[in-house]
Design an enzyme around this catalytic site. Structure first.
Site, PDB file in Angstrom:
ATOM      1  N   HIS A  77      65.225 -74.159   2.617  1.00 46.76           N
ATOM      2  CA  HIS A  77      65.883 -74.861   1.526  1.00 46.76           C
ATOM      3  C   HIS A  77      66.636 -76.562   1.862  1.00 46.76           C
ATOM      4  O   HIS A  77      68.333 -76.108   1.184  1.00 46.76           O
ATOM      5  CB  HIS A  77      66.325 -74.018  -0.034  1.00 46.76           C
ATOM      6  N   ASN A 150      62.180 -68.682  -6.801  1.00 50.73           N
ATOM      7  CA  ASN A 150      61.242 -69.858  -7.030  1.00 50.73           C
ATOM      8  C   ASN A 150      60.321 -70.656  -7.527  1.00 50.73           C
ATOM      9  O   ASN A 150      60.276 -70.121  -9.075  1.00 50.73           O
ATOM     10  CB  ASN A 150      60.646 -70.333  -5.743  1.00 50.73           C
ATOM     11  N   HIS A 341      73.099 -65.923  -3.791  1.00 52.56           N
ATOM     12  CA  HIS A 341      73.692 -64.929  -2.835  1.00 52.56           C
ATOM     13  C   HIS A 341      72.764 -64.069  -3.795  1.00 52.56           C
ATOM     14  O   HIS A 341      73.283 -63.454  -4.624  1.00 52.56           O
ATOM     15  CB  HIS A 341      74.596 -64.023  -2.514  1.00 52.56           C
ATOM     16  N   TYR A 364      71.348 -63.768   2.877  1.00 50.15           N
ATOM     17  CA  TYR A 364      72.019 -64.651   1.713  1.00 50.15           C
ATOM     18  C   TYR A 364      73.970 -64.868   2.318  1.00 50.15           C
ATOM     19  O   TYR A 364      74.731 -65.106   2.481  1.00 50.15           O
ATOM     20  CB  TYR A 364      72.108 -64.218   0.216  1.00 50.15           C
TER      21      TYR A 364
HETATM   22 FE1  HDD Z   1      65.641 -67.293   0.321  1.00 54.55          FE
HETATM   23  C1  HDD Z   1      67.275 -70.188   0.955  1.00 54.55           C
HETATM   24  C2  HDD Z   1      64.428 -68.515  -2.524  1.00 54.55           C
HETATM   25  C3  HDD Z   1      63.027 -65.063   0.460  1.00 54.55           C
HETATM   26  C4  HDD Z   1      66.819 -66.006   3.125  1.00 54.55           C
HETATM   27  N1  HDD Z   1      65.969 -68.630  -0.457  1.00 54.55           N
HETATM   28  C5  HDD Z   1      67.380 -69.802  -0.221  1.00 54.55           C
HETATM   29  C6  HDD Z   1      66.731 -70.517  -1.781  1.00 54.55           C
HETATM   30  C7  HDD Z   1      66.179 -70.608  -3.125  1.00 54.55           C
HETATM   31  C8  HDD Z   1      65.777 -68.871  -1.987  1.00 54.55           C
HETATM   32  C9  HDD Z   1      65.660 -70.957  -3.501  1.00 54.55           C
HETATM   33  C10 HDD Z   1      68.271 -71.959  -1.820  1.00 54.55           C
HETATM   34  C11 HDD Z   1      69.897 -71.220  -2.833  1.00 54.55           C
HETATM   35  C12 HDD Z   1      70.143 -72.648  -2.534  1.00 54.55           C
HETATM   36  O1  HDD Z   1      69.823 -73.886  -2.675  1.00 54.55           O
HETATM   37  O2  HDD Z   1      70.850 -72.766  -1.928  1.00 54.55           O
HETATM   38  N2  HDD Z   1      63.901 -67.048  -0.802  1.00 54.55           N
HETATM   39  C13 HDD Z   1      63.437 -68.052  -1.807  1.00 54.55           C
HETATM   40  C14 HDD Z   1      63.088 -66.196  -2.577  1.00 54.55           C
HETATM   41  C15 HDD Z   1      62.620 -65.461  -2.095  1.00 54.55           C
HETATM   42  C16 HDD Z   1      63.162 -66.056  -0.614  1.00 54.55           C
HETATM   43  C17 HDD Z   1      62.746 -66.543  -4.422  1.00 54.55           C
HETATM   44  C18 HDD Z   1      61.727 -64.401  -2.117  1.00 54.55           C
HETATM   45  C19 HDD Z   1      61.338 -63.989  -3.531  1.00 54.55           C
HETATM   46  N3  HDD Z   1      64.979 -65.489   1.325  1.00 54.55           N
HETATM   47  C20 HDD Z   1      64.346 -65.073   1.712  1.00 54.55           C
HETATM   48  C21 HDD Z   1      64.385 -63.291   2.507  1.00 54.55           C
HETATM   49  C22 HDD Z   1      65.029 -64.174   3.032  1.00 54.55           C
HETATM   50  C23 HDD Z   1      65.310 -65.366   2.310  1.00 54.55           C
HETATM   51  C24 HDD Z   1      63.089 -62.387   2.750  1.00 54.55           C
HETATM   52  C25 HDD Z   1      65.589 -63.534   4.107  1.00 54.55           C
HETATM   53  C26 HDD Z   1      65.347 -62.506   5.005  1.00 54.55           C
HETATM   54  N4  HDD Z   1      67.184 -67.860   1.857  1.00 54.55           N
HETATM   55  C27 HDD Z   1      67.319 -66.925   2.936  1.00 54.55           C
HETATM   56  C28 HDD Z   1      68.654 -67.448   3.712  1.00 54.55           C
HETATM   57  C29 HDD Z   1      68.541 -68.973   2.408  1.00 54.55           C
HETATM   58  C30 HDD Z   1      67.864 -69.109   1.378  1.00 54.55           C
HETATM   59  C31 HDD Z   1      68.191 -68.276   4.973  1.00 54.55           C
HETATM   60  C32 HDD Z   1      69.018 -70.203   3.174  1.00 54.55           C
HETATM   61  C33 HDD Z   1      70.058 -71.187   2.255  1.00 54.55           C
HETATM   62  C34 HDD Z   1      70.877 -69.840   2.309  1.00 54.55           C
HETATM   63  O3  HDD Z   1      70.142 -68.589   1.347  1.00 54.55           O
HETATM   64  O4  HDD Z   1      71.973 -70.118   1.911  1.00 54.55           O
HETATM   65  O5  HDD Z   1      69.629 -66.962   3.422  1.00 54.55           O
END
Ligand code: HDD
Length: 706
Positions: A77, A150, A341, A364
């Site tokens: 993202h 999402n 988060h 997060y």
């Molecule tokens: Fe995630 C970012 C949505 C599964 C780990 N995720 C991130 C963002 C969105 C989502 C919208 C961007 C937030 C922003 O604009 O800063 N992610 C989802 C959805 C998931 C999902 C709807 C499943 C239902 N994500 C998911 C899993 C993991 C992560 C299973 C790790 C185990 N996601 C992250 C992250 C991010 C992230 C690595 C990257 C940057 C951040 O968090 O701030 O932690």
């Protein structure tokens, strides 16, 4: 007294941000330590042609700061766009949750929303085939609540421990970092074809949901089943849905690829411009509520994030509205530094044991520590809660707060025991007292095993044109996959969803179609899954190109502008050159942009104004003609006014009847024309109505839009 939104300026958050806003106009240029500067263009040197001196603290500070400007982009993202706004519930939800921000329809809560793509890096194009993030931070009086969702209601994997595998597979391949922001490559399809739980989500990804026309026209989903908790501690399962009031609409793949070059910021710009011009995006928040006693009433597991609850089984109940009405002042400070988060929850909202959600609750917080450089990221202006923060956490990089108390521990007597814990009656968060009992095992629940029924449900629910686009997407993506076994394996997986789908994809790839279905299609569908019929409020905020040249009919341009603008449509006059155009009656009209700097792909509809000389010029202008044929091929609304109809006729648009002499307005498959029987205003009115349909999928266009 209802709280005023002040044009939606979300007072609490605004007040908090105002003193932090830089005011360059208020004074002189200084160093970071506040010393005024008289020259920032020349370094301090020993003589006019001599070396730069170490003593030049301004030079060193300026360059050092510049060298450290970048922070790691989000691991997923990374590319996004954000906006402030506010949320207001329609009615009290006290029956289900004690969350303060869902109690009072007279109280609005400030929000910040960040929309994003998933796979591409920060500088990648907006219009790639991808899932879109829809993350909302509610700055509630009880602390921040983040709904990190999402634009698709399911996910690729069931357990968070697979997330690094999935992301490594979809990101550019590690040897050559190709391709950027695309799933059309071997590693992605290798992974998903070996991971059948991803099949449902991949089908969504191959659908037009992955190509949103606008962040303003995109649904959002919390994906997981969460839990509402009421004041008595009783729980209710809840799934969250955002529904855009402008309807849910997509681009077509051919457009996406072109826009990637023509305007890589297409979705970001659209959001920015809409808010700047007062066309505030609005979304309704809805919930699907399931009483705890019904936890096992479904033929899927509520804890499985690869499953939806079909709306026909549990309807979505609208509970409030969010309006986005202010662009950030600084992209980095706000959109880049916002830290979402999933474990930012408030009393009344709790988790379930969905293993994907449980893992996210770790990830997060962890990611912000590396991305934002330490544990004090919650103190960044955009992340600060409007609720008071008070605890014994201390120090760390970038600490902004001055903690005067000697006692940074509990229990203490030196600070009179403060800060003291609160009771639930005074707003303390109390984890839902779910009974949990089990042996330590690494094993997926058997109830997560059905990977295909809901993929089939999605496929069955698609309109014909949606199915066609899905088939084309699989053909495109798999066509980019070099390894034959991966293509074959994917077709085999598709054959577990639907035999017709698998056959059509196989044929497009030159593979042998499967002899018969691997699993018989259950024949069920859920109309809410289709984008057909999700028109929304009408044509407002759509963009239309009015094509004109010198000699254009002033009456036509006026009628078009007036009628379109009255309907809230944004009309731009495009001509071989921008600036003033001569009109047929000897006056002038303004041309907003040059044909060459724009393209039909950047508009929702194209209209050709009349005027003999103008039409003659445009007929000889290949680019103008291309606007019309391309918009037609993308199933957009197209119109010609007055004598411009003859130019449209020369294009021989297949299957379309144009008005003949003396006819009134004719709208055939979204191609609007008139003979002598109707004037420009009537054409403009019919065009505007047709525009509200988004596209005209019943045209006889040979696969271009797919
Ligand atoms: Fe995630 C970012 C949505 C599964 C780990 N995720 C991130 C963002 C969105 C989502 C919208 C961007 C937030 C922003 O604009 O800063 N992610 C989802 C959805 C998931 C999902 C709807 C499943 C239902 N994500 C998911 C899993 C993991 C992560 C299973 C790790 C185990 N996601 C992250 C992250 C991010 C992230 C690595 C990257 C940057 C951040 O968090 O701030 O932690």
């Amino acid at each position: 007294m209802p709280q005023q939104d002040q044009g939606g300026r979300t007072p609490e958050k605004q007040e908090q941000l105002d003193p932090l806003r830089d005011r360059p106009e208020d004074g002189h240029l200084t160093t970071n330590s506040g010393t005024r500067l008289h020259d920032t263009d020349n370094s301090l040197s020993a003589g006019e042609r001599g070396p730069t001196l170490m003593e030049d603290f301004h030079f060193r500070e300026k360059i050092t700061h510049f060298d450290h400007e970048r922070i790691p982009e989000r691991v997923v993202h990374a590319r996004g766009a954000g906006a402030y706004g506010h949320f207001r519930p329609y009615e009290s939800l006290a029956e289900f949750t004690k969350a303060d921000f869902l109690q009072d329809p007279d109280r609005s809560t400030p929000v910040f929303v960040r929309f994003s793509t998933v796979a591409g890096s920060r500088g990648s194009a907006d219009t790639v085939r991808d899932v879109r993030g829809f993350a909302t931070k509610f700055y509630t009086r009880e602390g921040n609540y983040d709904l990190v969702g999402n634009n698709m209601p399911v996910f690729f994997i069931q357990d968070a421990i697979k997330f690094p595998d999935f992301v490594h597979a979809v990101k550019p391949e590690p040897n050559n970092e190709i391709p950027q922001a695309q799933s059309a490559h071997d590693t992605f399809w290798d992974f998903v074809s070996l991971q059948p739980e991803s099949m449902h989500m991949v089908l969504w990804l191959m659908s037009d949901r992955a190509l949103p026309r606008s962040y303003r026209m995109m649904q959002g989903f919390g994906v997981h089943t969460f839990r509402f908790v009421d004041a008595q501690g009783c729980g209710t399962f809840v799934k969250f849905h955002w529904k855009p009031l402008l309807g849910t609409h997509s681009l077509v793949w051919d457009e996406c690829q072109k826009i990637g070059g023509q305007d890589p910021d297409f979705n970001r710009r659209d959001l920015w411009e809409a808010i700047e011009t007062g066309n505030f995006p609005e979304y309704e928040l809805g919930v699907q509520l399931v009483p705890e006693k019904d936890e096992f009433a479904f033929d899927f597991d509520l804890l499985d994030p690869t499953k939806i609850i079909p709306e026909e089984i549990v309807p979505v109940r609208p509970i409030g509205k969010m309006t986005l009405d202010r662009n950030p002042d600084n992209f980095f400070a706000e959109t880049e530094q916002i830290a979402f988060h999933t474990a930012h929850v408030v009393p009344g909202i709790d988790f379930t044991n969905d293993p994907l959600l449980q893992g996210r609750n770790f990830s997060y917080l962890d990611t912000q520590l590396i991305r934002l450089g330490g544990p004090n990221f919650e103190q960044l202006p955009v992340n600060r809660p409007v609720a008071t923060v008070r605890n014994n956490q201390r120090d760390g990089y970038g600490q902004q707060r001055i903690h005067p108390a000697r006692a940074a521990y509990a229990p203490n007597s030196l600070s009179g025991g403060c800060p003291a814990v609160a009771s639930p009656d005074h707003g303390a968060y109390l984890h839902y007292a779910e009974r949990v009992d089990g042996a330590k095992i690494r094993k997926r629940s058997e109830s997560f095993n059905d990977h295909y029924s809901q993929a089939t449900l999605f496929w069955n629910s698609m309109a014909d044109w949606e199915k066609e686009h899905i088939v084309a997407a699989y053909r495109f993506e798999l066509g980019k996959v070099d390894t034959r076994e991966i293509r074959e394996r994917t077709v085999d997986r598709l054959n577990h969803i639907d035999n017709d789908l698998a056959t059509r994809v196989a044929e497009g790839l030159g593979l042998t179609p499967p002899a018969g279905p691997a699993i018989p299609n259950h024949g069920r569908s859920s109309p809410a899954l289709s984008m057909a019929g999700q028109e929304g409020l009408g044509p407002a905020t759509r963009k239309v190109a009015v094509l004109a040249a010198d000699g254009v009919s002033a009456a036509d341009v006026r009628a078009l502008r007036d009628t379109l603008t009255a309907a809230g449509v944004i009309a731009e006059v495009l001509a071989p050159h921008p600036g003033e155009l001569r009109t047929a009656d000897g006056g002038t009209v303004a041309a907003d942009k040059a044909l060459t700097t724009m393209a039909s792909t950047l508009y929702d509809g194209v209209v050709l104004a009349g005027g003999e000389e103008s039409v003659r010029t445009l007929a000889a202008n290949g680019r103008a003609v291309h606007y019309l044929t391309e918009a037609f091929a993308h199933n957009k609304t197209v119109a010609a006014v007055g004598d411009a109809v003859e130019l449209l006729r020369t294009l021989r648009l297949p299957g379309v009847r144009l008005a003949e002499d003396g006819d009134g307005v004719v709208d055939d498959h979204g191609v609007v024309s008139a003979g002598g029987g109707a004037g420009p205003t009537e054409v403009a009115e019919t065009f505007t109505e047709a525009l509200a349909n988004h596209r005209h999928w019943d045209r006889e266009v040979d696969g271009v839009a797919a």
